[in-house]
Motif scaffolding. Structure first.
Motif, mmCIF file in Angstrom:
data_model
loop_
_atom_site.group_PDB
_atom_site.id
_atom_site.type_symbol
_atom_site.label_atom_id
_atom_site.label_comp_id
_atom_site.label_asym_id
_atom_site.label_seq_id
_atom_site.Cartn_x
_atom_site.Cartn_y
_atom_site.Cartn_z
ATOM 1 N N UNK A 1 -44.693 49.497 -40.647
ATOM 2 C CA UNK A 1 -45.351 50.494 -41.495
ATOM 3 C C UNK A 1 -44.513 50.862 -42.709
ATOM 4 N N UNK A 2 -44.386 50.189 -43.770
ATOM 5 C CA UNK A 2 -44.593 48.768 -43.973
ATOM 6 C C UNK A 2 -43.404 47.941 -43.504
ATOM 7 N N UNK A 3 -42.200 48.590 -43.397
ATOM 8 C CA UNK A 3 -41.033 47.840 -42.904
ATOM 9 C C UNK A 3 -41.125 47.676 -41.396
ATOM 10 N N UNK A 4 -40.582 46.571 -40.909
ATOM 11 C CA UNK A 4 -40.585 46.318 -39.470
ATOM 12 C C UNK A 4 -39.462 47.133 -38.834
ATOM 13 N N UNK B 1 -37.743 49.578 -32.133
ATOM 14 C CA UNK B 1 -37.377 50.795 -31.409
ATOM 15 C C UNK B 1 -36.926 50.365 -30.026
ATOM 16 N N UNK B 2 -35.677 50.680 -29.734
ATOM 17 C CA UNK B 2 -35.046 50.237 -28.492
ATOM 18 C C UNK B 2 -35.328 51.238 -27.371
ATOM 19 N N UNK B 3 -35.093 50.807 -26.135
ATOM 20 C CA UNK B 3 -35.359 51.675 -24.986
ATOM 21 C C UNK B 3 -34.465 52.914 -24.981
ATOM 22 N N UNK B 4 -33.300 52.842 -25.637
ATOM 23 C CA UNK B 4 -32.416 54.009 -25.691
ATOM 24 C C UNK B 4 -32.720 54.912 -26.887
ATOM 25 N N UNK B 5 -33.787 54.583 -27.651
ATOM 26 C CA UNK B 5 -34.185 55.408 -28.784
ATOM 27 C C UNK B 5 -33.630 54.947 -30.115
ATOM 28 N N UNK B 6 -32.691 53.996 -30.120
ATOM 29 C CA UNK B 6 -32.141 53.488 -31.380
ATOM 30 C C UNK B 6 -33.240 52.789 -32.167
ATOM 31 N N UNK B 7 -33.167 52.906 -33.495
ATOM 32 C CA UNK B 7 -34.156 52.283 -34.361
ATOM 33 C C UNK B 7 -33.439 51.369 -35.348
ATOM 34 N N UNK B 8 -33.974 50.182 -35.528
ATOM 35 C CA UNK B 8 -33.423 49.226 -36.474
ATOM 36 C C UNK B 8 -34.539 48.776 -37.408
ATOM 37 N N UNK B 9 -34.324 48.911 -38.714
ATOM 38 C CA UNK B 9 -35.279 48.421 -39.694
ATOM 39 C C UNK B 9 -34.816 47.035 -40.108
ATOM 40 N N UNK B 10 -35.727 46.061 -40.004
ATOM 41 C CA UNK B 10 -35.377 44.673 -40.288
ATOM 42 C C UNK B 10 -36.310 44.094 -41.347
ATOM 43 N N UNK B 11 -35.880 43.018 -41.994
ATOM 44 C CA UNK B 11 -36.671 42.403 -43.065
ATOM 45 C C UNK B 11 -37.748 41.466 -42.539
ATOM 46 N N UNK B 12 -37.580 40.949 -41.327
ATOM 47 C CA UNK B 12 -38.561 40.020 -40.778
ATOM 48 C C UNK B 12 -39.869 40.751 -40.484
ATOM 49 N N UNK B 13 -41.012 40.085 -40.735
ATOM 50 C CA UNK B 13 -42.284 40.701 -40.354
ATOM 51 C C UNK B 13 -42.423 40.789 -38.833
ATOM 52 N N UNK B 14 -43.276 41.695 -38.376
ATOM 53 C CA UNK B 14 -43.455 41.907 -36.949
ATOM 54 C C UNK B 14 -43.844 40.620 -36.234
#
Length: 126
Positions: A25-28, A31-44
């Motif tokens: 939305x729009x970046x991929x 969301x990890x099970x421990x709550x950490x979030x990583x924004x990555x360039x690859x599409x979903x």
């Protein structure tokens, strides 16, 4: 592990088994099970494909397939392995004899080769 790219073009590996969900939305965002979030360039869709290839590689390694080292060279649906061999453990006295699990062809051949015995008749005396 799958390798993904941050927005600053640095790459890192993440364990896909620990990804709880993926948002685009729009970046991929992973969301990890421990709550950490990583924004990555690859599409979903690409992240999902990487996860599928990772899991296919794990299964291929479990089946000891020779092409497990290079999973990207073959499409996911082209694997021809029959998987692990099944067997039946007979007896409960600890002997643990294992006989091959009969396939339809072997069961038919065995049934054709085995003579059938006449049913035993017993008389009951009173």
């Amino acid at each position: 592990m799958i390798v993904v790219t941050r927005l600053n073009d640095s790459r890192f590996a993440v364990n896909p088994d620990l990804i709880e969900r993926i948002h685009e939305t729009p970046d991929t965002t992973l969301i990890m099970v421990d709550g950490a979030k990583y924004i990555v360039t690859e599409p979903m869709a690409e992240v999902i494909e990487m996860i599928a290839r990772y899991r296919a590689r794990i299964v291929a390694i479990a089946y000891d397939e020779p092409h497990a080292a290079a999973p990207a060279t073959q499409p996911l649906g082209s694997r021809t392995s029959t998987g692990p061999q099944l067997g039946i453990v007979r007896g409960s006295s600890g002997s643990g004899l294992v006989s091959p699990f009969p396939t339809t062809a072997t069961a038919t051949a065995t049934a054709a080769a085995t003579p059938t015995a006449a049913p035993a008749t017993t008389t009951l005396e009173r």
